[in-house]
Design a protein around this motif. Structure first.
Motif, PDB file in Angstrom:
ATOM      1  N   LEU A  13      -5.412  -1.129   1.245  1.00 43.00           N
ATOM      2  CA  LEU A  13      -4.106  -1.790   1.252  1.00 43.00           C
ATOM      3  C   LEU A  13      -2.978  -0.772   1.405  1.00 43.00           C
ATOM      4  O   LEU A  13      -1.970  -1.036   2.076  1.00 43.00           O
ATOM      5  N   SER A  14      -3.163   0.397   0.799  1.00 35.82           N
ATOM      6  CA  SER A  14      -2.152   1.447   0.907  1.00 35.82           C
ATOM      7  C   SER A  14      -2.015   1.929   2.351  1.00 35.82           C
ATOM      8  O   SER A  14      -0.905   2.135   2.853  1.00 35.82           O
TER       9      SER A  14
ATOM     10  N   GLU B 105      -0.166  -0.705   4.333  1.00 34.16           N
ATOM     11  CA  GLU B 105       1.269  -0.696   4.039  1.00 34.16           C
ATOM     12  C   GLU B 105       1.966   0.474   4.719  1.00 34.16           C
ATOM     13  O   GLU B 105       3.115   0.354   5.159  1.00 34.16           O
ATOM     14  N   ASP B 106       1.269   1.617   4.808  1.00 34.08           N
ATOM     15  CA  ASP B 106       1.843   2.774   5.506  1.00 34.08           C
ATOM     16  C   ASP B 106       2.091   2.471   6.978  1.00 34.08           C
ATOM     17  O   ASP B 106       2.908   3.130   7.630  1.00 34.08           O
TER      18      ASP B 106
ATOM     19  N   ASN C  55       3.067  -0.535   7.998  1.00 33.14           N
ATOM     20  CA  ASN C  55       3.945  -1.712   7.998  1.00 33.14           C
ATOM     21  C   ASN C  55       3.198  -3.040   8.029  1.00 33.14           C
ATOM     22  O   ASN C  55       3.700  -4.041   8.546  1.00 33.14           O
TER      23      ASN C  55
ATOM     24  N   LYS D 290       2.232  -5.734   5.667  1.00 32.74           N
ATOM     25  CA  LYS D 290       2.564  -6.151   4.311  1.00 32.74           C
ATOM     26  C   LYS D 290       1.773  -7.400   3.906  1.00 32.74           C
ATOM     27  O   LYS D 290       1.365  -8.197   4.744  1.00 32.74           O
ATOM     28  N   ASP D 291       1.588  -7.558   2.611  1.00 30.58           N
ATOM     29  CA  ASP D 291       0.964  -8.756   2.033  1.00 30.58           C
ATOM     30  C   ASP D 291      -0.409  -9.045   2.631  1.00 30.58           C
ATOM     31  O   ASP D 291      -0.798 -10.205   2.828  1.00 30.58           O
TER      32      ASP D 291
END
Length: 399
Positions: A31-32, A35-36, A38, A40-41
């Motif tokens: 998940l990290s 997110e890096d 872009n 999300k969710d």
């Protein structure tokens, strides 16, 4: 293996290769990373699965239109999705699959004119040993030459029999007995020759109908793209296909009543190919605004089905550690049923406007259902075919 759709990431592992605890511990890092970039969710989903080649058991015989089961069988017609079955003498194994598309050779690799029409499918449908390259060496020419020689000998023996039967019976008992023995011997030779020719003609018929012409070994190491090369070709007999050949068309009979936008003659002509750029970023969108292709395929087992391709690759790693990149296609929705199943290997996956998207070769079941269908980009398959058939034409509508 990583499979992705908008807002979710699915991770498939080989059966018994990981545990729930390991999956839980790995998820935050995944998940990290998302997110890096872009994303999300996102939701991380884990499941076990094994990639399977979608070749199945033997075909049923072809039924006539008067047969009440005609529409539930896969009729042998010269359109895409045409069922094919191969039988290896080695272990009496039957394998079935589908025709991807047709191609006119036009010229040989040396520039000699050619009238041959070839059909394309998966190597693993056409061949038992997929680990070696195969090139047809021309046994048909030898069979035809032997049949011609036998025909000439048959004519000679028939003439000799006529002469022996027309010859007046000799008054010499020894000569008469010799003539009778000669007649019996020649008749026996003629019968044996006729039986041999019937066997040869059956072999010629079988090979003429379709025999493997070229089937390079299955490989994911053809170039640095890591696509799966699982292709083979076989030649069609003009006497059996010419009259009804229409080129690369799909019979939309299953869908024709559901959507009036389809061609009135129910035939969708396949022409053109989805480019690498559009594979990465489809120029169509779903109801939520995500880039996507609604795709179709006509396979030997599941017939005509619709699915979704979202523009994302699937990364596979087999048990030997070999990695490949595949075109991942999903079922159309939860109610539509499986996009593919065993026996659909080789089927062409196409877009709604008739462009080639990919060649189906395997899938990953999830429980009793097919979760995802894997395929090789059609543009890359055409590129590989043109290495062996540099003058190939994929768009002609006549034999």
């Amino acid at each position: 293996m990583i499979l992705s759709v908008p807002s979710s990431s699915g991770f498939g592992t080989h059966p018994n290769a990981t545990s729930a605890e390991k999956a839980r511990d790995a998820s935050p890092g995944i998940l990290s990373i998302l997110e890096d970039h872009n994303v999300k969710d996102a939701v991380v989903e884990w499941y076990e699965g094994t990639v399977e080649k979608l070749a199945g058991p033997a075909l049923m015989r072809v039924a006539r239109e008067t047969n009440p089961t005609y529409y539930v069988r896969r009729p042998f017609t010269a359109v895409l999705g045409m069922p094919i079955a191969t039988k290896e003498e080695k272990d009496d194994t039957d394998v079935q699959g589908s025709v991807s598309f047709f191609s006119h050779e036009n010229k040989t690799s040396t520039g000699k004119a050619s009238t041959r029409v070839l059909a394309v499918s998966n190597n693993h449908v056409l061949r038992q040993d997929t680990t070696v390259d195969y090139q047809f060496q021309g046994a048909l020419g030898e069979i035809r030459a032997l049949i011609a020689a036998n025909d000439a000998e048959t004519t000679r023996l028939a003439t000799e029999i006529d002469c022996l039967e027309a010859k007046p019976k000799s008054t010499d008992p020894d000569q008469a007995e010799e003539d009778e023995e000669a007649l019996a011997i020649v008749k026996n030779e003629l019968d044996k020759l006729k039986k041999n020719n019937i066997t040869l003609q059956r072999s010629q018929y079988s090979m003429d109908r379709y025999f493997v012409d070229w089937a390079p070994k299955i490989s994911v190491e053809v170039d640095d793209r890591a696509y799966t090369r699982d292709i083979g070709t076989f030649e069609l007999d003009s006497l059996k296909f010419k009259d009804h050949f229409q080129g690369n068309v799909v019979d939309l009979v299953v869908l024709i009543n559901a959507d009036s936008s389809f061609p009135s003659n129910r035939m969708l002509r396949i022409q053109g190919v989805v480019t690498p750029e559009l594979l990465a970023s489809p120029d169509c969108y779903d109801e939520n605004g995500y880039p996507i292709f609604i795709v179709g395929k006509d396979g030997n087992t599941t017939n005509l089905t619709l699915g979704r391709y979202s523009g994302l690759d699937a990364y596979l790693c087999d048990k030997s550690g070999k990695e490949s990149i595949e075109v991942a296609n999903y079922n159309y929705d939860k109610k539509s049923g499986n996009f593919s199943a065993k026996g659909d290997s080789g089927a062409l996956i196409w877009t709604g406007d008739g462009r080639m998207l990919a060649i189906l070769h395997s899938g990953m079941p999830r429980g009793l259902n097919s979760h995802v269908t894997f395929a090789t980009p059609a543009w890359w398959v055409l590129e590989q075919l043109r290495v062996h058939y540099p003058y190939a034409d994929f768009n002609r509508a006549t034999f």
